[in-house]
Design an enzyme around this catalytic site. Structure first.
Site, PDB file in Angstrom:
ATOM      1  N   GLY A 144      18.165  23.178  34.304  1.00 22.06           N
ATOM      2  CA  GLY A 144      18.198  23.379  32.862  1.00 22.06           C
ATOM      3  C   GLY A 144      18.952  22.309  32.118  1.00 22.06           C
ATOM      4  O   GLY A 144      18.923  22.257  30.881  1.00 22.06           O
ATOM      5  N   ALA A 184      25.326   5.075  31.698  1.00 19.52           N
ATOM      6  CA  ALA A 184      25.562   6.512  31.527  1.00 19.52           C
ATOM      7  C   ALA A 184      26.722   7.008  32.378  1.00 19.52           C
ATOM      8  O   ALA A 184      26.991   6.498  33.462  1.00 19.52           O
ATOM      9  CB  ALA A 184      24.298   7.295  31.868  1.00 19.52           C
ATOM     10  N   LYS A 185      27.416   8.029  31.855  1.00 15.81           N
ATOM     11  CA  LYS A 185      28.442   8.762  32.594  1.00 15.81           C
ATOM     12  C   LYS A 185      28.096  10.252  32.512  1.00 15.81           C
ATOM     13  O   LYS A 185      27.018  10.625  32.066  1.00 15.81           O
ATOM     14  CB  LYS A 185      29.830   8.484  32.006  1.00 15.81           C
ATOM     15  N   GLU A 220      29.522  19.490  33.419  1.00 20.85           N
ATOM     16  CA  GLU A 220      30.497  20.570  33.475  1.00 20.85           C
ATOM     17  C   GLU A 220      31.623  20.432  32.458  1.00 20.85           C
ATOM     18  O   GLU A 220      32.192  21.436  32.018  1.00 20.85           O
ATOM     19  CB  GLU A 220      31.095  20.657  34.881  1.00 20.85           C
TER      20      GLU A 220
END
Length: 366
Positions: A47, A288-289, A293
């Site tokens: 998702g 990108a990083k 979470e």
């Protein structure tokens, strides 16, 4: 008795992927005779949108339109290895794997195109599904024709494999010392919570969450905002409603039914103002990083700080329920309120705005 307003501010940092090294992801890319692209990878989309992002990465690295790419991660038996969808590693680790695979396939596309165009590989580039000679765009060939030539003329299958793996740290068995590099990428975030606290009922209502995230490079800004907003609601639940199980030291008061576990709903939704900063990572795919979470890490402490700003008491155990608020106010009135930690409280004026100022920085104008 009154409803009191408060603001609280939190900053966090979050590592991308596993800290102990290892942590592999692998990918395989192949071109069909019509130039369409199949991608096989083990990263599972739960998702968060990794399938979309990985498809974008492959399309950009290979130089073909997004809708030419189909990603298959439905079968762990036939897909390459991926450690798993955890540790906010999907875009960074899994994304690097599919990028490496696409770049190798691109090299083979250029090699075959060079034969067809009778040009030097160094003089070629590929963009939007077309290979062309730099400086002479009229000398070109479509990737579809390159793939067809590979199949029917040269008897080849254009493929590329990629693997992202940070080598394991070397352990000295004599001393126990570990030779380990710093982590590949660290993401940063800040959250400003604005709350309303009813000092008669103890109810806390979050009015606004201003959330700033450094994601390195937002490959898909819409998905990033979606994760920020979804994480905000999760953080709201952790801050105000949701208790961790099992209760320690007793589970006697745990709810017996799923309906007794409180989670935030639409009526609890505050105004959410996401601010995306792009401070590219050297090692990440296109800079990108992580965003995963950490999207729900900053809200609970920001809410707790805002509650203190509103009513002058620290709630040091989550969730911040009305009962805990009232008990804290009773202790404050009795002069027995002793917070577990000392902190500096900053009082804010009514006007507050957030501005991205570049270089991975954000300014709060008070």
């Amino acid at each position: 008795m009154a409803k009191r307003l408060g603001r609280g501010f939190t900053t966090i940092e979050y590592p991308t992927g596993m800290n102990q090294n290892g942590d592999p992801s692998q990918a395989w890319v192949k071109l069909k005779p019509d130039g369409r692209v199949d991608v096989f990878a083990g990263t599972v989309d739960i998702g968060q949108g990794s399938r979309t992002v990985h498809t974008q990465i492959v399309a950009d690295a290979l130089g073909v339109p997004y809708d030419w790419v189909t990603m298959d991660n439905t079968n762990t038996d036939s897909s390459p290895v991926c450690t798993g969808t955890f540790a906010s590693r999907g875009t960074f680790i899994g994304g690097n794997a599919v990028r490496y695979a696409a770049e190798k396939a691109r090299e083979r596309v250029l090699e075959i195109a060079a034969k067809e165009l009778e040009a030097d590989i160094a003089d070629l580039d590929v963009e939007d599904g077309t290979v062309f000679v730099k400086g002479a765009p009229d000398r070109s060939i479509s990737v579809s024709d390159v793939a067809a030539a590979a199949t029917w003329k040269y008897g080849e299958l254009i493929t590329g494999t990629g693997a992202a793996l940070k080598p394991y740290a070397a352990l000295d068995p004599e001393t126990g010392a570990v030779d380990i590099d710093p982590h590949s990428a660290i993401s940063y975030a800040a959250c400003m919570a604005e709350v309303e606290v009813d000092d008669e009922t103890g109810e806390v209502r979050v009015l606004r969450l201003t959330e700033t995230y450094d994601v390195g490079r937002a490959i898909n800004p819409t998905l990033v905002e979606g994760q920020v907003q979804g994480g905000a609601m999760m953080g709201l639940g952790l801050g105000l409603l949701e208790s961790c199980y099992p209760y320690y030291p007793s589970v006697e008061h745990r709810g017996s039914e799923f309906g007794t576990y409180l989670a935030p709903g639409i009526e609890d939704l505050p105004e959410i103002a996401p601010v995306i900063l792009e401070n590219p990572s050297v090692d990440g795919p296109f800079g990108a990083k992580a965003i995963g979470e950490m999207a729900n890490n900053a809200q609970p402490p920001a809410i707790a700080t805002a509650v203190h700003d509103a009513i002058g008491v620290w709630i040091t155990e989550l969730p911040i329920t009305p009962e805990k608020v009232l008990r804290a106010l009773e202790r404050k009135e009795a002069g027995t309120d002793e917070p577990r930690r000392e902190g500096k409280v900053v009082e804010f004026d009514e006007e507050l705005s957030v501005n991205a100022v570049g270089n991975g920085s954000v300014r709060f104008d008070l």
